[in-house]
Write an enzyme that holds these catalytic residues in place. Structure first.
Site, PDB file in Angstrom:
ATOM      1  N   ASP A 215     -15.905  -8.599   0.222  1.00  0.00           N
ATOM      2  CA  ASP A 215     -16.407  -7.245  -0.036  1.00  0.00           C
ATOM      3  C   ASP A 215     -17.923  -7.226   0.103  1.00  0.00           C
ATOM      4  O   ASP A 215     -18.660  -7.195  -0.896  1.00  0.00           O
ATOM      5  CB  ASP A 215     -15.962  -6.766  -1.427  1.00  0.00           C
ATOM      6  CG  ASP A 215     -14.477  -6.466  -1.470  1.00  0.00           C
ATOM      7  OD1 ASP A 215     -13.885  -6.152  -0.408  1.00  0.00           O
ATOM      8  OD2 ASP A 215     -13.888  -6.542  -2.561  1.00  0.00           O
TER       9      ASP A 215
ATOM     10  N   LYS B 159      -9.719 -12.102   2.054  1.00  0.00           N
ATOM     11  CA  LYS B 159      -9.277 -10.712   2.207  1.00  0.00           C
ATOM     12  C   LYS B 159     -10.387  -9.913   2.893  1.00  0.00           C
ATOM     13  O   LYS B 159     -11.544  -9.965   2.467  1.00  0.00           O
ATOM     14  CB  LYS B 159      -8.973 -10.108   0.837  1.00  0.00           C
ATOM     15  CG  LYS B 159      -8.436  -8.687   0.907  1.00  0.00           C
ATOM     16  CD  LYS B 159      -7.925  -8.220  -0.438  1.00  0.00           C
ATOM     17  CE  LYS B 159      -8.981  -7.545  -1.278  1.00  0.00           C
ATOM     18  NZ  LYS B 159      -9.435  -6.228  -0.772  1.00  0.00           N
TER      19      LYS B 159
ATOM     20  N   ASP C 219      -6.627  -5.842   4.092  1.00  0.00           N
ATOM     21  CA  ASP C 219      -6.326  -4.881   3.015  1.00  0.00           C
ATOM     22  C   ASP C 219      -6.909  -3.514   3.365  1.00  0.00           C
ATOM     23  O   ASP C 219      -7.894  -3.080   2.770  1.00  0.00           O
ATOM     24  CB  ASP C 219      -6.921  -5.430   1.706  1.00  0.00           C
ATOM     25  CG  ASP C 219      -6.598  -4.564   0.503  1.00  0.00           C
ATOM     26  OD1 ASP C 219      -5.606  -3.809   0.547  1.00  0.00           O
ATOM     27  OD2 ASP C 219      -7.350  -4.644  -0.496  1.00  0.00           O
TER      28      ASP C 219
ATOM     29  N   LYS D 169      -5.105  -0.673   3.259  1.00  0.00           N
ATOM     30  CA  LYS D 169      -4.490   0.336   2.375  1.00  0.00           C
ATOM     31  C   LYS D 169      -4.215   1.647   3.110  1.00  0.00           C
ATOM     32  O   LYS D 169      -4.678   2.720   2.708  1.00  0.00           O
ATOM     33  CB  LYS D 169      -5.392   0.624   1.167  1.00  0.00           C
ATOM     34  CG  LYS D 169      -5.669  -0.566   0.271  1.00  0.00           C
ATOM     35  CD  LYS D 169      -6.422  -0.120  -0.972  1.00  0.00           C
ATOM     36  CE  LYS D 169      -6.815  -1.265  -1.856  1.00  0.00           C
ATOM     37  NZ  LYS D 169      -7.851  -2.126  -1.303  1.00  0.00           N
TER      38      LYS D 169
ATOM     39  N   ASP E  17      -1.106   7.717   4.959  1.00  0.00           N
ATOM     40  CA  ASP E  17      -1.177   8.871   5.866  1.00  0.00           C
ATOM     41  C   ASP E  17       0.255   9.294   6.198  1.00  0.00           C
ATOM     42  O   ASP E  17       1.227   8.754   5.641  1.00  0.00           O
ATOM     43  CB  ASP E  17      -1.976   8.479   7.130  1.00  0.00           C
ATOM     44  CG  ASP E  17      -2.764   9.662   7.690  1.00  0.00           C
ATOM     45  OD1 ASP E  17      -2.165  10.755   7.811  1.00  0.00           O
ATOM     46  OD2 ASP E  17      -3.946   9.501   7.996  1.00  0.00           O
TER      47      ASP E  17
ATOM     48  N   PRO F  28       3.725   9.481   8.397  1.00  0.00           N
ATOM     49  CA  PRO F  28       4.413   8.335   9.022  1.00  0.00           C
ATOM     50  C   PRO F  28       3.910   7.981  10.413  1.00  0.00           C
ATOM     51  O   PRO F  28       3.691   6.812  10.720  1.00  0.00           O
ATOM     52  CB  PRO F  28       5.882   8.782   9.041  1.00  0.00           C
ATOM     53  CG  PRO F  28       5.998   9.699   7.859  1.00  0.00           C
ATOM     54  CD  PRO F  28       4.681  10.430   7.794  1.00  0.00           C
TER      55      PRO F  28
ATOM     56  N   THR G 247      -5.396  -1.044  -9.354  1.00  0.00           N
ATOM     57  CA  THR G 247      -5.653  -1.709 -10.643  1.00  0.00           C
ATOM     58  C   THR G 247      -6.857  -1.105 -11.381  1.00  0.00           C
ATOM     59  O   THR G 247      -7.136  -1.475 -12.516  1.00  0.00           O
ATOM     60  CB  THR G 247      -5.891  -3.211 -10.428  1.00  0.00           C
ATOM     61  OG1 THR G 247      -6.927  -3.370  -9.435  1.00  0.00           O
ATOM     62  CG2 THR G 247      -4.643  -3.915  -9.948  1.00  0.00           C
TER      63      THR G 247
ATOM     64  N   ARG H  95     -15.412 -10.417  -7.406  1.00  0.00           N
ATOM     65  CA  ARG H  95     -16.737 -10.510  -8.009  1.00  0.00           C
ATOM     66  C   ARG H  95     -16.921 -11.651  -9.004  1.00  0.00           C
ATOM     67  O   ARG H  95     -18.019 -12.211  -9.063  1.00  0.00           O
ATOM     68  CB  ARG H  95     -17.119  -9.150  -8.620  1.00  0.00           C
ATOM     69  CG  ARG H  95     -17.439  -8.122  -7.546  1.00  0.00           C
ATOM     70  CD  ARG H  95     -17.415  -6.709  -8.067  1.00  0.00           C
ATOM     71  NE  ARG H  95     -16.067  -6.263  -8.348  1.00  0.00           N
ATOM     72  CZ  ARG H  95     -15.746  -5.061  -8.806  1.00  0.00           C
ATOM     73  NH1 ARG H  95     -16.704  -4.173  -9.030  1.00  0.00           N
ATOM     74  NH2 ARG H  95     -14.488  -4.724  -9.027  1.00  0.00           N
TER      75      ARG H  95
HETATM   76  O1  LIG Z   1      -4.965  -2.215  -6.728  1.00  0.00           O
HETATM   77  C1  LIG Z   1      -5.863  -2.820  -6.103  1.00  0.00           C
HETATM   78  C2  LIG Z   1      -5.774  -3.079  -4.754  1.00  0.00           C
HETATM   79  C3  LIG Z   1      -6.771  -3.791  -4.148  1.00  0.00           C
HETATM   80  N1  LIG Z   1      -7.841  -4.223  -4.833  1.00  0.00           N
HETATM   81  C4  LIG Z   1      -8.873  -5.008  -4.113  1.00  0.00           C
HETATM   82  O2  LIG Z   1      -8.968  -6.316  -4.683  1.00  0.00           O
HETATM   83  C5  LIG Z   1     -10.315  -6.721  -4.779  1.00  0.00           C
HETATM   84  C6  LIG Z   1     -10.675  -6.973  -6.215  1.00  0.00           C
HETATM   85  O3  LIG Z   1     -12.013  -7.395  -6.282  1.00  0.00           O
HETATM   86  P1  LIG Z   1     -12.720  -7.752  -7.681  1.00  0.00           P
HETATM   87  O4  LIG Z   1     -14.163  -7.929  -7.292  1.00  0.00           O
HETATM   88  O5  LIG Z   1     -12.069  -9.011  -8.172  1.00  0.00           O
HETATM   89  O6  LIG Z   1     -12.516  -6.595  -8.612  1.00  0.00           O
HETATM   90  C7  LIG Z   1     -11.151  -5.635  -4.104  1.00  0.00           C
HETATM   91  O7  LIG Z   1     -11.355  -6.012  -2.763  1.00  0.00           O
HETATM   92  C8  LIG Z   1     -10.260  -4.404  -4.146  1.00  0.00           C
HETATM   93  O8  LIG Z   1     -10.450  -3.568  -3.018  1.00  0.00           O
HETATM   94  C9  LIG Z   1      -7.932  -3.979  -6.162  1.00  0.00           C
HETATM   95  O9  LIG Z   1      -8.920  -4.359  -6.851  1.00  0.00           O
HETATM   96  N2  LIG Z   1      -6.919  -3.290  -6.775  1.00  0.00           N
END
Ligand SMILES: O=c1ccn([C@@H]2O[C@H](COP(=O)(O)O)[C@@H](O)[C@H]2O)c(=O)[nH]1
Length: 238
Positions: free
Chosen positions: A11, A32, A59, A61, A64, A66, A123, A215
């Site tokens: 990230d 990722k 990732d 995500k 949209d 189908p 999350t 992080r």
């Molecule tokens: O529900 C979700 C889906 C994807 N993520 C991704 O995971 C990482 C988490 O990074 P941290 O720095 O450990 O918080 C991040 O790339 C999100 O896009 C998620 O957190 N929750």
């Protein structure tokens, strides 16, 4: 092996910073690539990761209609990545279209199709936000399970869920369904925007296949040390 189960997100805002992180953490085998890096820098990072024999979780995500999800999945499958995400809330038709599309995209490109993994509920969303902001009338665990089952019925290989939902999803979806957990936080790290967390050891004990830990590692003053502490924690529960 313990470290094969930790996925570290790249990230960062640009390719150079991504490469700096790869150079700094050669012990990480599963990376990722998400919206930030892919949007700024495109697919070049995927070639960099492949040239270093790394596994890749793309990732993006997708969420949209189908036809659009199918087109995006065909394109993403051509990169030969290991995991690819689509939001379960895009609906059953979009999930089924994604399942077919990754086969077509991979076949056309002559690569293995990615495993499709459905986002159940981000999350960063709490039970209160699910009810009050998103107006979803189900309890959070029931909502996450409903999304995971819809994805499984549509041919998906797994789901992204918080570690707090893993035990329940594992019981219902079975041992072959991959559960990939972001929102994992060692006790020494900051929650930041994650709302439904467990520690790495707790997440693995609950039955997670993969932990996505960003992080706490990448923003640590010494990322190598943070990685080692997490691997040591996981070795206590192996
Ligand atoms: O529900 C979700 C889906 C994807 N993520 C991704 O995971 C990482 C988490 O990074 P941290 O720095 O450990 O918080 C991040 O790339 C999100 O896009 C998620 O957190 N929750």
């Amino acid at each position: 092996m313990t470290n094969e189960r930790i996925i570290v997100p790249l990230d960062v805002p640009d390719l150079q910073r991504a490469i700096t992180l790869l150079d700094r953490l050669p012990q990480v085998n599963f990376w990722k690539v998400g919206l930030e890096l892919f949007t700024s820098s495109g697919p070049t990072i995927l070639e960099v990761l492949k040239s270093r024999q790394k596994r890749i979780f793309l990732d993006l995500k997708f969420h949209d209609i189908p036809n659009t999800v199918a087109g995006a999945c065909r394109g993403a499958a051509s990169y030969g990545v290991d995991l690819l995400t689509v939001h379960a809330s895009a609906g059953k038709d979009a999930l089924k279209a994604a399942t077919d599309a990754v086969q077509v995209g991979a076949l056309q490109a002559g690569v293995q199709p990615p495993k499709l993994i459905a986002i159940t509920l981000l999350t960063s969303i709490s039970s209160l936000q699910l009810a009050k902001d998103l107006k979803v009338p189900l309890e959070l665990p029931e909502y996450a399970l409903t999304m995971a089952l819809m994805a499984q019925e549509s041919g998906f290989k797994g789901a992204v869920c918080s570690p707090q939902e893993v035990t329940h999803l594992r019981q219902v979806c079975g041992d072959d369904f991959l559960l990939v957990c972001p929102g994992v936080r060692p006790i020494w790290s900051h929650q930041a925007d994650q709302k439904r967390s467990l520690t790495p050891a707790q997440a693995i004990l609950a039955g997670a296949n993969y932990l996505v830990i960003g992080r706490p590692i990448t923003a640590a003053p010494e990322p190598e040390l943070a990685w080692q502490k997490i691997v040591a924690e996981l070795n206590t529960v192996k």
